[in-house]
Each structure stands twice: as structure tokens, then as C-alpha cells.
Motif scaffolding. Sequence first.
Motif, PDB file in Angstrom:
ATOM      1  N   LEU A 231      -9.115 -45.380  96.148  1.00 46.57           N
ATOM      2  CA  LEU A 231      -8.516 -44.085  96.472  1.00 46.57           C
ATOM      3  C   LEU A 231      -7.387 -43.768  95.508  1.00 46.57           C
ATOM      4  N   PHE A 232      -6.594 -44.782  95.171  1.00 49.59           N
ATOM      5  CA  PHE A 232      -5.524 -44.604  94.189  1.00 49.59           C
ATOM      6  C   PHE A 232      -6.089 -44.133  92.857  1.00 49.59           C
ATOM      7  N   VAL A 233      -7.188 -44.755  92.415  1.00 51.79           N
ATOM      8  CA  VAL A 233      -7.821 -44.375  91.149  1.00 51.79           C
ATOM      9  C   VAL A 233      -8.309 -42.925  91.201  1.00 51.79           C
ATOM     10  N   LEU A 234      -8.935 -42.531  92.302  1.00 49.84           N
ATOM     11  CA  LEU A 234      -9.434 -41.157  92.426  1.00 49.84           C
ATOM     12  C   LEU A 234      -8.290 -40.146  92.394  1.00 49.84           C
ATOM     13  N   ILE A 235      -7.194 -40.456  93.069  1.00 47.11           N
ATOM     14  CA  ILE A 235      -6.057 -39.532  93.068  1.00 47.11           C
ATOM     15  C   ILE A 235      -5.405 -39.491  91.690  1.00 47.11           C
ATOM     16  N   ILE A 236      -5.356 -40.641  90.999  1.00 45.33           N
ATOM     17  CA  ILE A 236      -4.864 -40.645  89.618  1.00 45.33           C
ATOM     18  C   ILE A 236      -5.731 -39.721  88.762  1.00 45.33           C
ATOM     19  N   GLY A 237      -7.049 -39.807  88.940  1.00 51.54           N
ATOM     20  CA  GLY A 237      -7.947 -38.925  88.189  1.00 51.54           C
ATOM     21  C   GLY A 237      -7.667 -37.470  88.485  1.00 51.54           C
ATOM     22  N   GLY A 238      -7.443 -37.144  89.768  1.00 53.55           N
ATOM     23  CA  GLY A 238      -7.115 -35.777  90.128  1.00 53.55           C
ATOM     24  C   GLY A 238      -5.803 -35.328  89.520  1.00 53.55           C
ATOM     25  N   PHE A 239      -4.809 -36.199  89.533  1.00 47.09           N
ATOM     26  CA  PHE A 239      -3.498 -35.903  88.947  1.00 47.09           C
ATOM     27  C   PHE A 239      -3.633 -35.612  87.438  1.00 47.09           C
ATOM     28  N   ILE A 240      -4.367 -36.468  86.732  1.00 44.87           N
ATOM     29  CA  ILE A 240      -4.561 -36.263  85.293  1.00 44.87           C
ATOM     30  C   ILE A 240      -5.341 -34.967  85.046  1.00 44.87           C
TER      31      ILE A 240
ATOM     32  N   VAL B 136       7.380 -49.608  93.175  1.00 48.87           N
ATOM     33  CA  VAL B 136       6.680 -50.890  93.273  1.00 48.87           C
ATOM     34  C   VAL B 136       7.646 -52.057  93.111  1.00 48.87           C
ATOM     35  N   SER B 137       8.547 -51.953  92.131  1.00 43.18           N
ATOM     36  CA  SER B 137       9.432 -53.076  91.816  1.00 43.18           C
ATOM     37  C   SER B 137      10.627 -53.196  92.749  1.00 43.18           C
ATOM     38  N   SER B 138      11.089 -52.073  93.304  1.00 46.26           N
ATOM     39  CA  SER B 138      12.310 -52.113  94.119  1.00 46.26           C
ATOM     40  C   SER B 138      12.144 -51.550  95.521  1.00 46.26           C
ATOM     41  N   GLY B 139      11.197 -50.649  95.700  1.00 45.78           N
ATOM     42  CA  GLY B 139      11.078 -49.963  96.980  1.00 45.78           C
ATOM     43  C   GLY B 139      10.018 -50.488  97.905  1.00 45.78           C
ATOM     44  N   GLY B 140       9.318 -51.552  97.500  1.00 47.97           N
ATOM     45  CA  GLY B 140       8.275 -52.115  98.363  1.00 47.97           C
ATOM     46  C   GLY B 140       7.038 -51.248  98.481  1.00 47.97           C
ATOM     47  N   TRP B 141       6.799 -50.381  97.502  1.00 48.13           N
ATOM     48  CA  TRP B 141       5.633 -49.502  97.559  1.00 48.13           C
ATOM     49  C   TRP B 141       4.375 -50.275  97.250  1.00 48.13           C
ATOM     50  N   TRP B 142       3.255 -49.725  97.751  1.00 48.56           N
ATOM     51  CA  TRP B 142       1.951 -50.248  97.349  1.00 48.56           C
ATOM     52  C   TRP B 142       0.994 -49.080  97.236  1.00 48.56           C
ATOM     53  N   MET B 143      -0.270 -49.276  97.424  1.00 44.45           N
ATOM     54  CA  MET B 143      -1.267 -48.276  97.074  1.00 44.45           C
ATOM     55  C   MET B 143      -1.098 -46.947  97.819  1.00 44.45           C
ATOM     56  N   ALA B 144      -0.812 -46.997  99.109  1.00 47.43           N
ATOM     57  CA  ALA B 144      -0.692 -45.760  99.883  1.00 47.43           C
ATOM     58  C   ALA B 144       0.452 -44.895  99.370  1.00 47.43           C
ATOM     59  N   GLN B 145       1.607 -45.511  99.149  1.00 45.76           N
ATOM     60  CA  GLN B 145       2.767 -44.758  98.673  1.00 45.76           C
ATOM     61  C   GLN B 145       2.546 -44.216  97.265  1.00 45.76           C
ATOM     62  N   MET B 146       1.922 -45.032  96.396  1.00 43.29           N
ATOM     63  CA  MET B 146       1.669 -44.566  95.032  1.00 43.29           C
ATOM     64  C   MET B 146       0.662 -43.414  95.035  1.00 43.29           C
ATOM     65  N   SER B 147      -0.352 -43.506  95.877  1.00 44.14           N
ATOM     66  CA  SER B 147      -1.338 -42.429  95.976  1.00 44.14           C
ATOM     67  C   SER B 147      -0.670 -41.134  96.440  1.00 44.14           C
ATOM     68  N   ALA B 148       0.201 -41.252  97.444  1.00 49.29           N
ATOM     69  CA  ALA B 148       0.907 -40.069  97.942  1.00 49.29           C
ATOM     70  C   ALA B 148       1.791 -39.461  96.855  1.00 49.29           C
ATOM     71  N   LEU B 149       2.427 -40.306  96.058  1.00 53.44           N
ATOM     72  CA  LEU B 149       3.284 -39.823  94.969  1.00 53.44           C
ATOM     73  C   LEU B 149       2.494 -38.981  93.975  1.00 53.44           C
ATOM     74  N   PHE B 150       1.347 -39.488  93.524  1.00 53.00           N
ATOM     75  CA  PHE B 150       0.567 -38.762  92.530  1.00 53.00           C
ATOM     76  C   PHE B 150      -0.068 -37.500  93.116  1.00 53.00           C
ATOM     77  N   LEU B 151      -0.421 -37.528  94.383  1.00 54.75           N
ATOM     78  CA  LEU B 151      -0.931 -36.325  95.036  1.00 54.75           C
ATOM     79  C   LEU B 151       0.159 -35.253  95.082  1.00 54.75           C
ATOM     80  N   PHE B 152       1.352 -35.652  95.469  1.00 51.85           N
ATOM     81  CA  PHE B 152       2.482 -34.715  95.516  1.00 51.85           C
ATOM     82  C   PHE B 152       2.789 -34.171  94.126  1.00 51.85           C
TER      83      PHE B 152
END
Length: 475
Positions: A91-100, A283-299
Amino acid sequence: MPDTEKPGFRFPSAFTILFVLILIVAALTWIIPAGEYARVASEALGKDVPVAGSYALTEADPQGLFDILLAPVAGFYDPDSYEARAIDVSLFVLIIGGFIGVVTATGAIDAGIKRAMARAKGREAWMIPFLMALFALGGTTYGMAEETLAFYVILTPVMIAAGYDALVAAAVILLGAGVGVLGSTINAFSTVIASDAAGVSFADGLMLRLAILAVCWAAAVAYVLRYAARVKADPSKSLVFDRKETNEAHFLKDTAADVAFTGLHKLVLVLFALTFAVMIWGVSSGGWWMAQMSALFLFAAIVIGIIARLGEGKLVESFVGGARDLLGVALIIGLARGIVVVMDAGHITDTILHAAETGVAGLSQTAFILVIYWIEVGLSFFVPSTSGLAVLSMPILAPVADFAGVKRELVVTAFATGSGMVNLVTPTSAVVMGGLAICRVPYERWLRFVWPLLVILTIILMAALALATTFGATP
């Protein structure tokens, strides 16, 4: 055109390779005895860990045709995975594709690449060591892996526009981050977990791992620079030369046209870069993982689409079109995880580990640590997750080091280097297969490119482990 494939022969696709591996592993469940270690909860690791000496045979569960067909599906949502579920990564990859896709629709990427290449004329090679250093930093500190999938889409057109090929882009990211993981210093998902499981501090052996990181990074950079220079001087030397026109058409699109670099393009690229900066921080400081990163790129896709005034129709069309371009990558990720699903369901993972435990008994100190390295190499093929392999193997193999007179931190280093080496090439890794698919680099071309470097790195690692054992073994 170079002789990249034999006449009448076409190397199978990544999908076929992975499905054949599922078949092979399923066949092994009919041959290898089923067995399991007893497991106890570890408060330090937050996981159940195997107990050394507790291995026992268990009821066999050979995997049949239905299990084989179900494996790629189960691979998407395997709840027992030690790493992010494949469905999350896909899902992260698909949202990255949409973002790009949305950013590309604004024209900012095309205009930005053209401007960057004009300004970097004659100095393009400097990008390679600089970017590989950044990716290695991410790999050695927090195990940068799945996060790199976002960068393939960006870096591939840049490298092609600079006169290189898609293979150079794949090498910069995959080898950069991979060498960082191979030389994990404070990587919480590799060295820290392995050290905790081995009962030592992650600071033990840190200087050795720093030295390994520096030497392996230098070797990888020199290797990529040599290949890149050869391709730039003569494009026909590229291992993906037969895909040159289609890759340029796919990745560069309108960069050959006379595109003005406007203020809107600059603003979009600033937001573009800021999105990745926020991802790395999360990822490095905020404890993010796939769901949070996906939401970021969607936003970020929505914000950029609004600022660029794409309109609702074009925004949605661009996002869906970009996601469609990476659909094959998303499917490959689930298929790769299916291999591990079959092996675990057949209860042969612990049997393989038990064979490793009994195989190192009675060896000399140097032979012991080198065999441990190769055991971790073999296990990494079946368990590509560094954290998963650490939890699985360290509670078993680290105590054995006490009988061989070898310090446990050397076993941790052997684990980190062995698993890191395999994860540069293993087809069971979603990061390897997914990254190559995004770059449109066939898997067998990657193997042809990287195997001499693997030999060089193996020699470096074995020499480092042997020397460290000679001068640092316990009495």
C-alpha cells in the motif's frame, strides 16, 4: 546491442522466479524433518525467543498445492512476520506511485531534472558517493530498507538524465543502504536486537563494525563509479542497454522538451523534498512506520495537487495513474513474502537452525566465526528480515560461542554482516525485488552487475572477522 540474453532464451520475470522458489521451499517441507525450539517471552525484545538445546521434532505439515497457491495471498498479511506486513508495504508503494504521479503532472520533476543536469554538467559523478553516503547513514543507524522504495522513483530519472542508466540508480540506493545495514553500528533493527538477544551491549564490537562499514562503503562506491563512468563513456556497455529507449521514454517523459523552470515548480519541489525529510524524521525519531508514511504521502499529494491547481479530475487521474505504474511492484512484494510463509507453515525453519547449532561444535575459534558467518548467510535467504533473524538465531548461536572461546559480540557482527550481504541480492526480499521492479532492472541483470562486488565484500568481511577473532577471542 550487447549480448545480454542468449538467442531464443528469455530469463524469467521476477514473478516466475519467486513462484519457483515457493515451489522449491514447499518441496523441502516434504524432505526436511519438521521441528521446533521451545520459546520463552523476552521482555527486552518484546518477542518470544527460542531456547538453546530445546529443539524437538514435531508433527510434519508438508505444504501441498493449495498451500502453494495460498502462500502469495497469505504473504500479504502474515500476522507472524517480524517486519512490516507485505500489505502495508504494498500500500505504501502504491501511494508513493500516486504521489509521484501528482508531482509529475505539475511538470516540476521534468523541469527540475533539466535544470539540475544543466548546472551539474561535468560533475554528475559526485552524486554517486554523496547519495551512497546518505543511504549508508540511514542503513547503519536505523536499518533503512522499505523506506528506500520511495527514492527509486525519484533517482532513476535523475541518473538516466545524467547519462547513466537505471542500474546505476538501483545500485546507488540498494548498495548504499545495503552496505549501511551490512555495517550496522547502532541499527536498532539489527545490531541492537541481536546484541540484546545475545546478552551483550550493542556498543561491544562497535569499532569493528565502523571499520567494516567504512571499507565496504568505499569498495561499493568505487565499484559503482567505475561502472557508471563506463556507461557514460559508451552507453552500449550498459547491462540494460537493450532497455535504454523504453526506460528513457518511461522515466524522462518530457525532460527533453524546452520546459521553463517556474516559481510554481520550485514551490512544488520544495514541498516534494520536505515530504521526504518529514518521512525520515518520522521513521528515525517519531516511531513512524508504513501507515504513517502512507498517510504523509497521501496528504502531500493532495496539498501539491491543490497548490498546482490541477483540479479534482486531473489530481485523481494522476494519482491513480501513478499508483497503476507500481502495481506490479506491489504484487512482487507479497509474492516474495510467500516463500517465508511456506517455510514457517512447514515447520522447517527451526530444523535448519538446529542443524547450524550442531554443525559448529568442536571448531577452532577462527573456523567457528567464519562458519557462523556462512550460517547467517544461509539463514538470511529464508529469513530476509534482520530483526526476525536476530530473534531467531542469536539466542541459539551466541551461547555456543562461549564453548568455542569466541566473544559473543563477534557472533553479533557475523550475523549483521552475513544478513546484510544476502539482503543485497536475495529474491526473498521485498526491498530487493521491489526496488529493481521500480527501476525496471531485470533481476538477472542485477546479479550480473553485483556478483564481482559480492566477492570483494565477502573477502573483506571474512578477513575482518578472522582478524578480530585472532586478536579478540577469549582465553
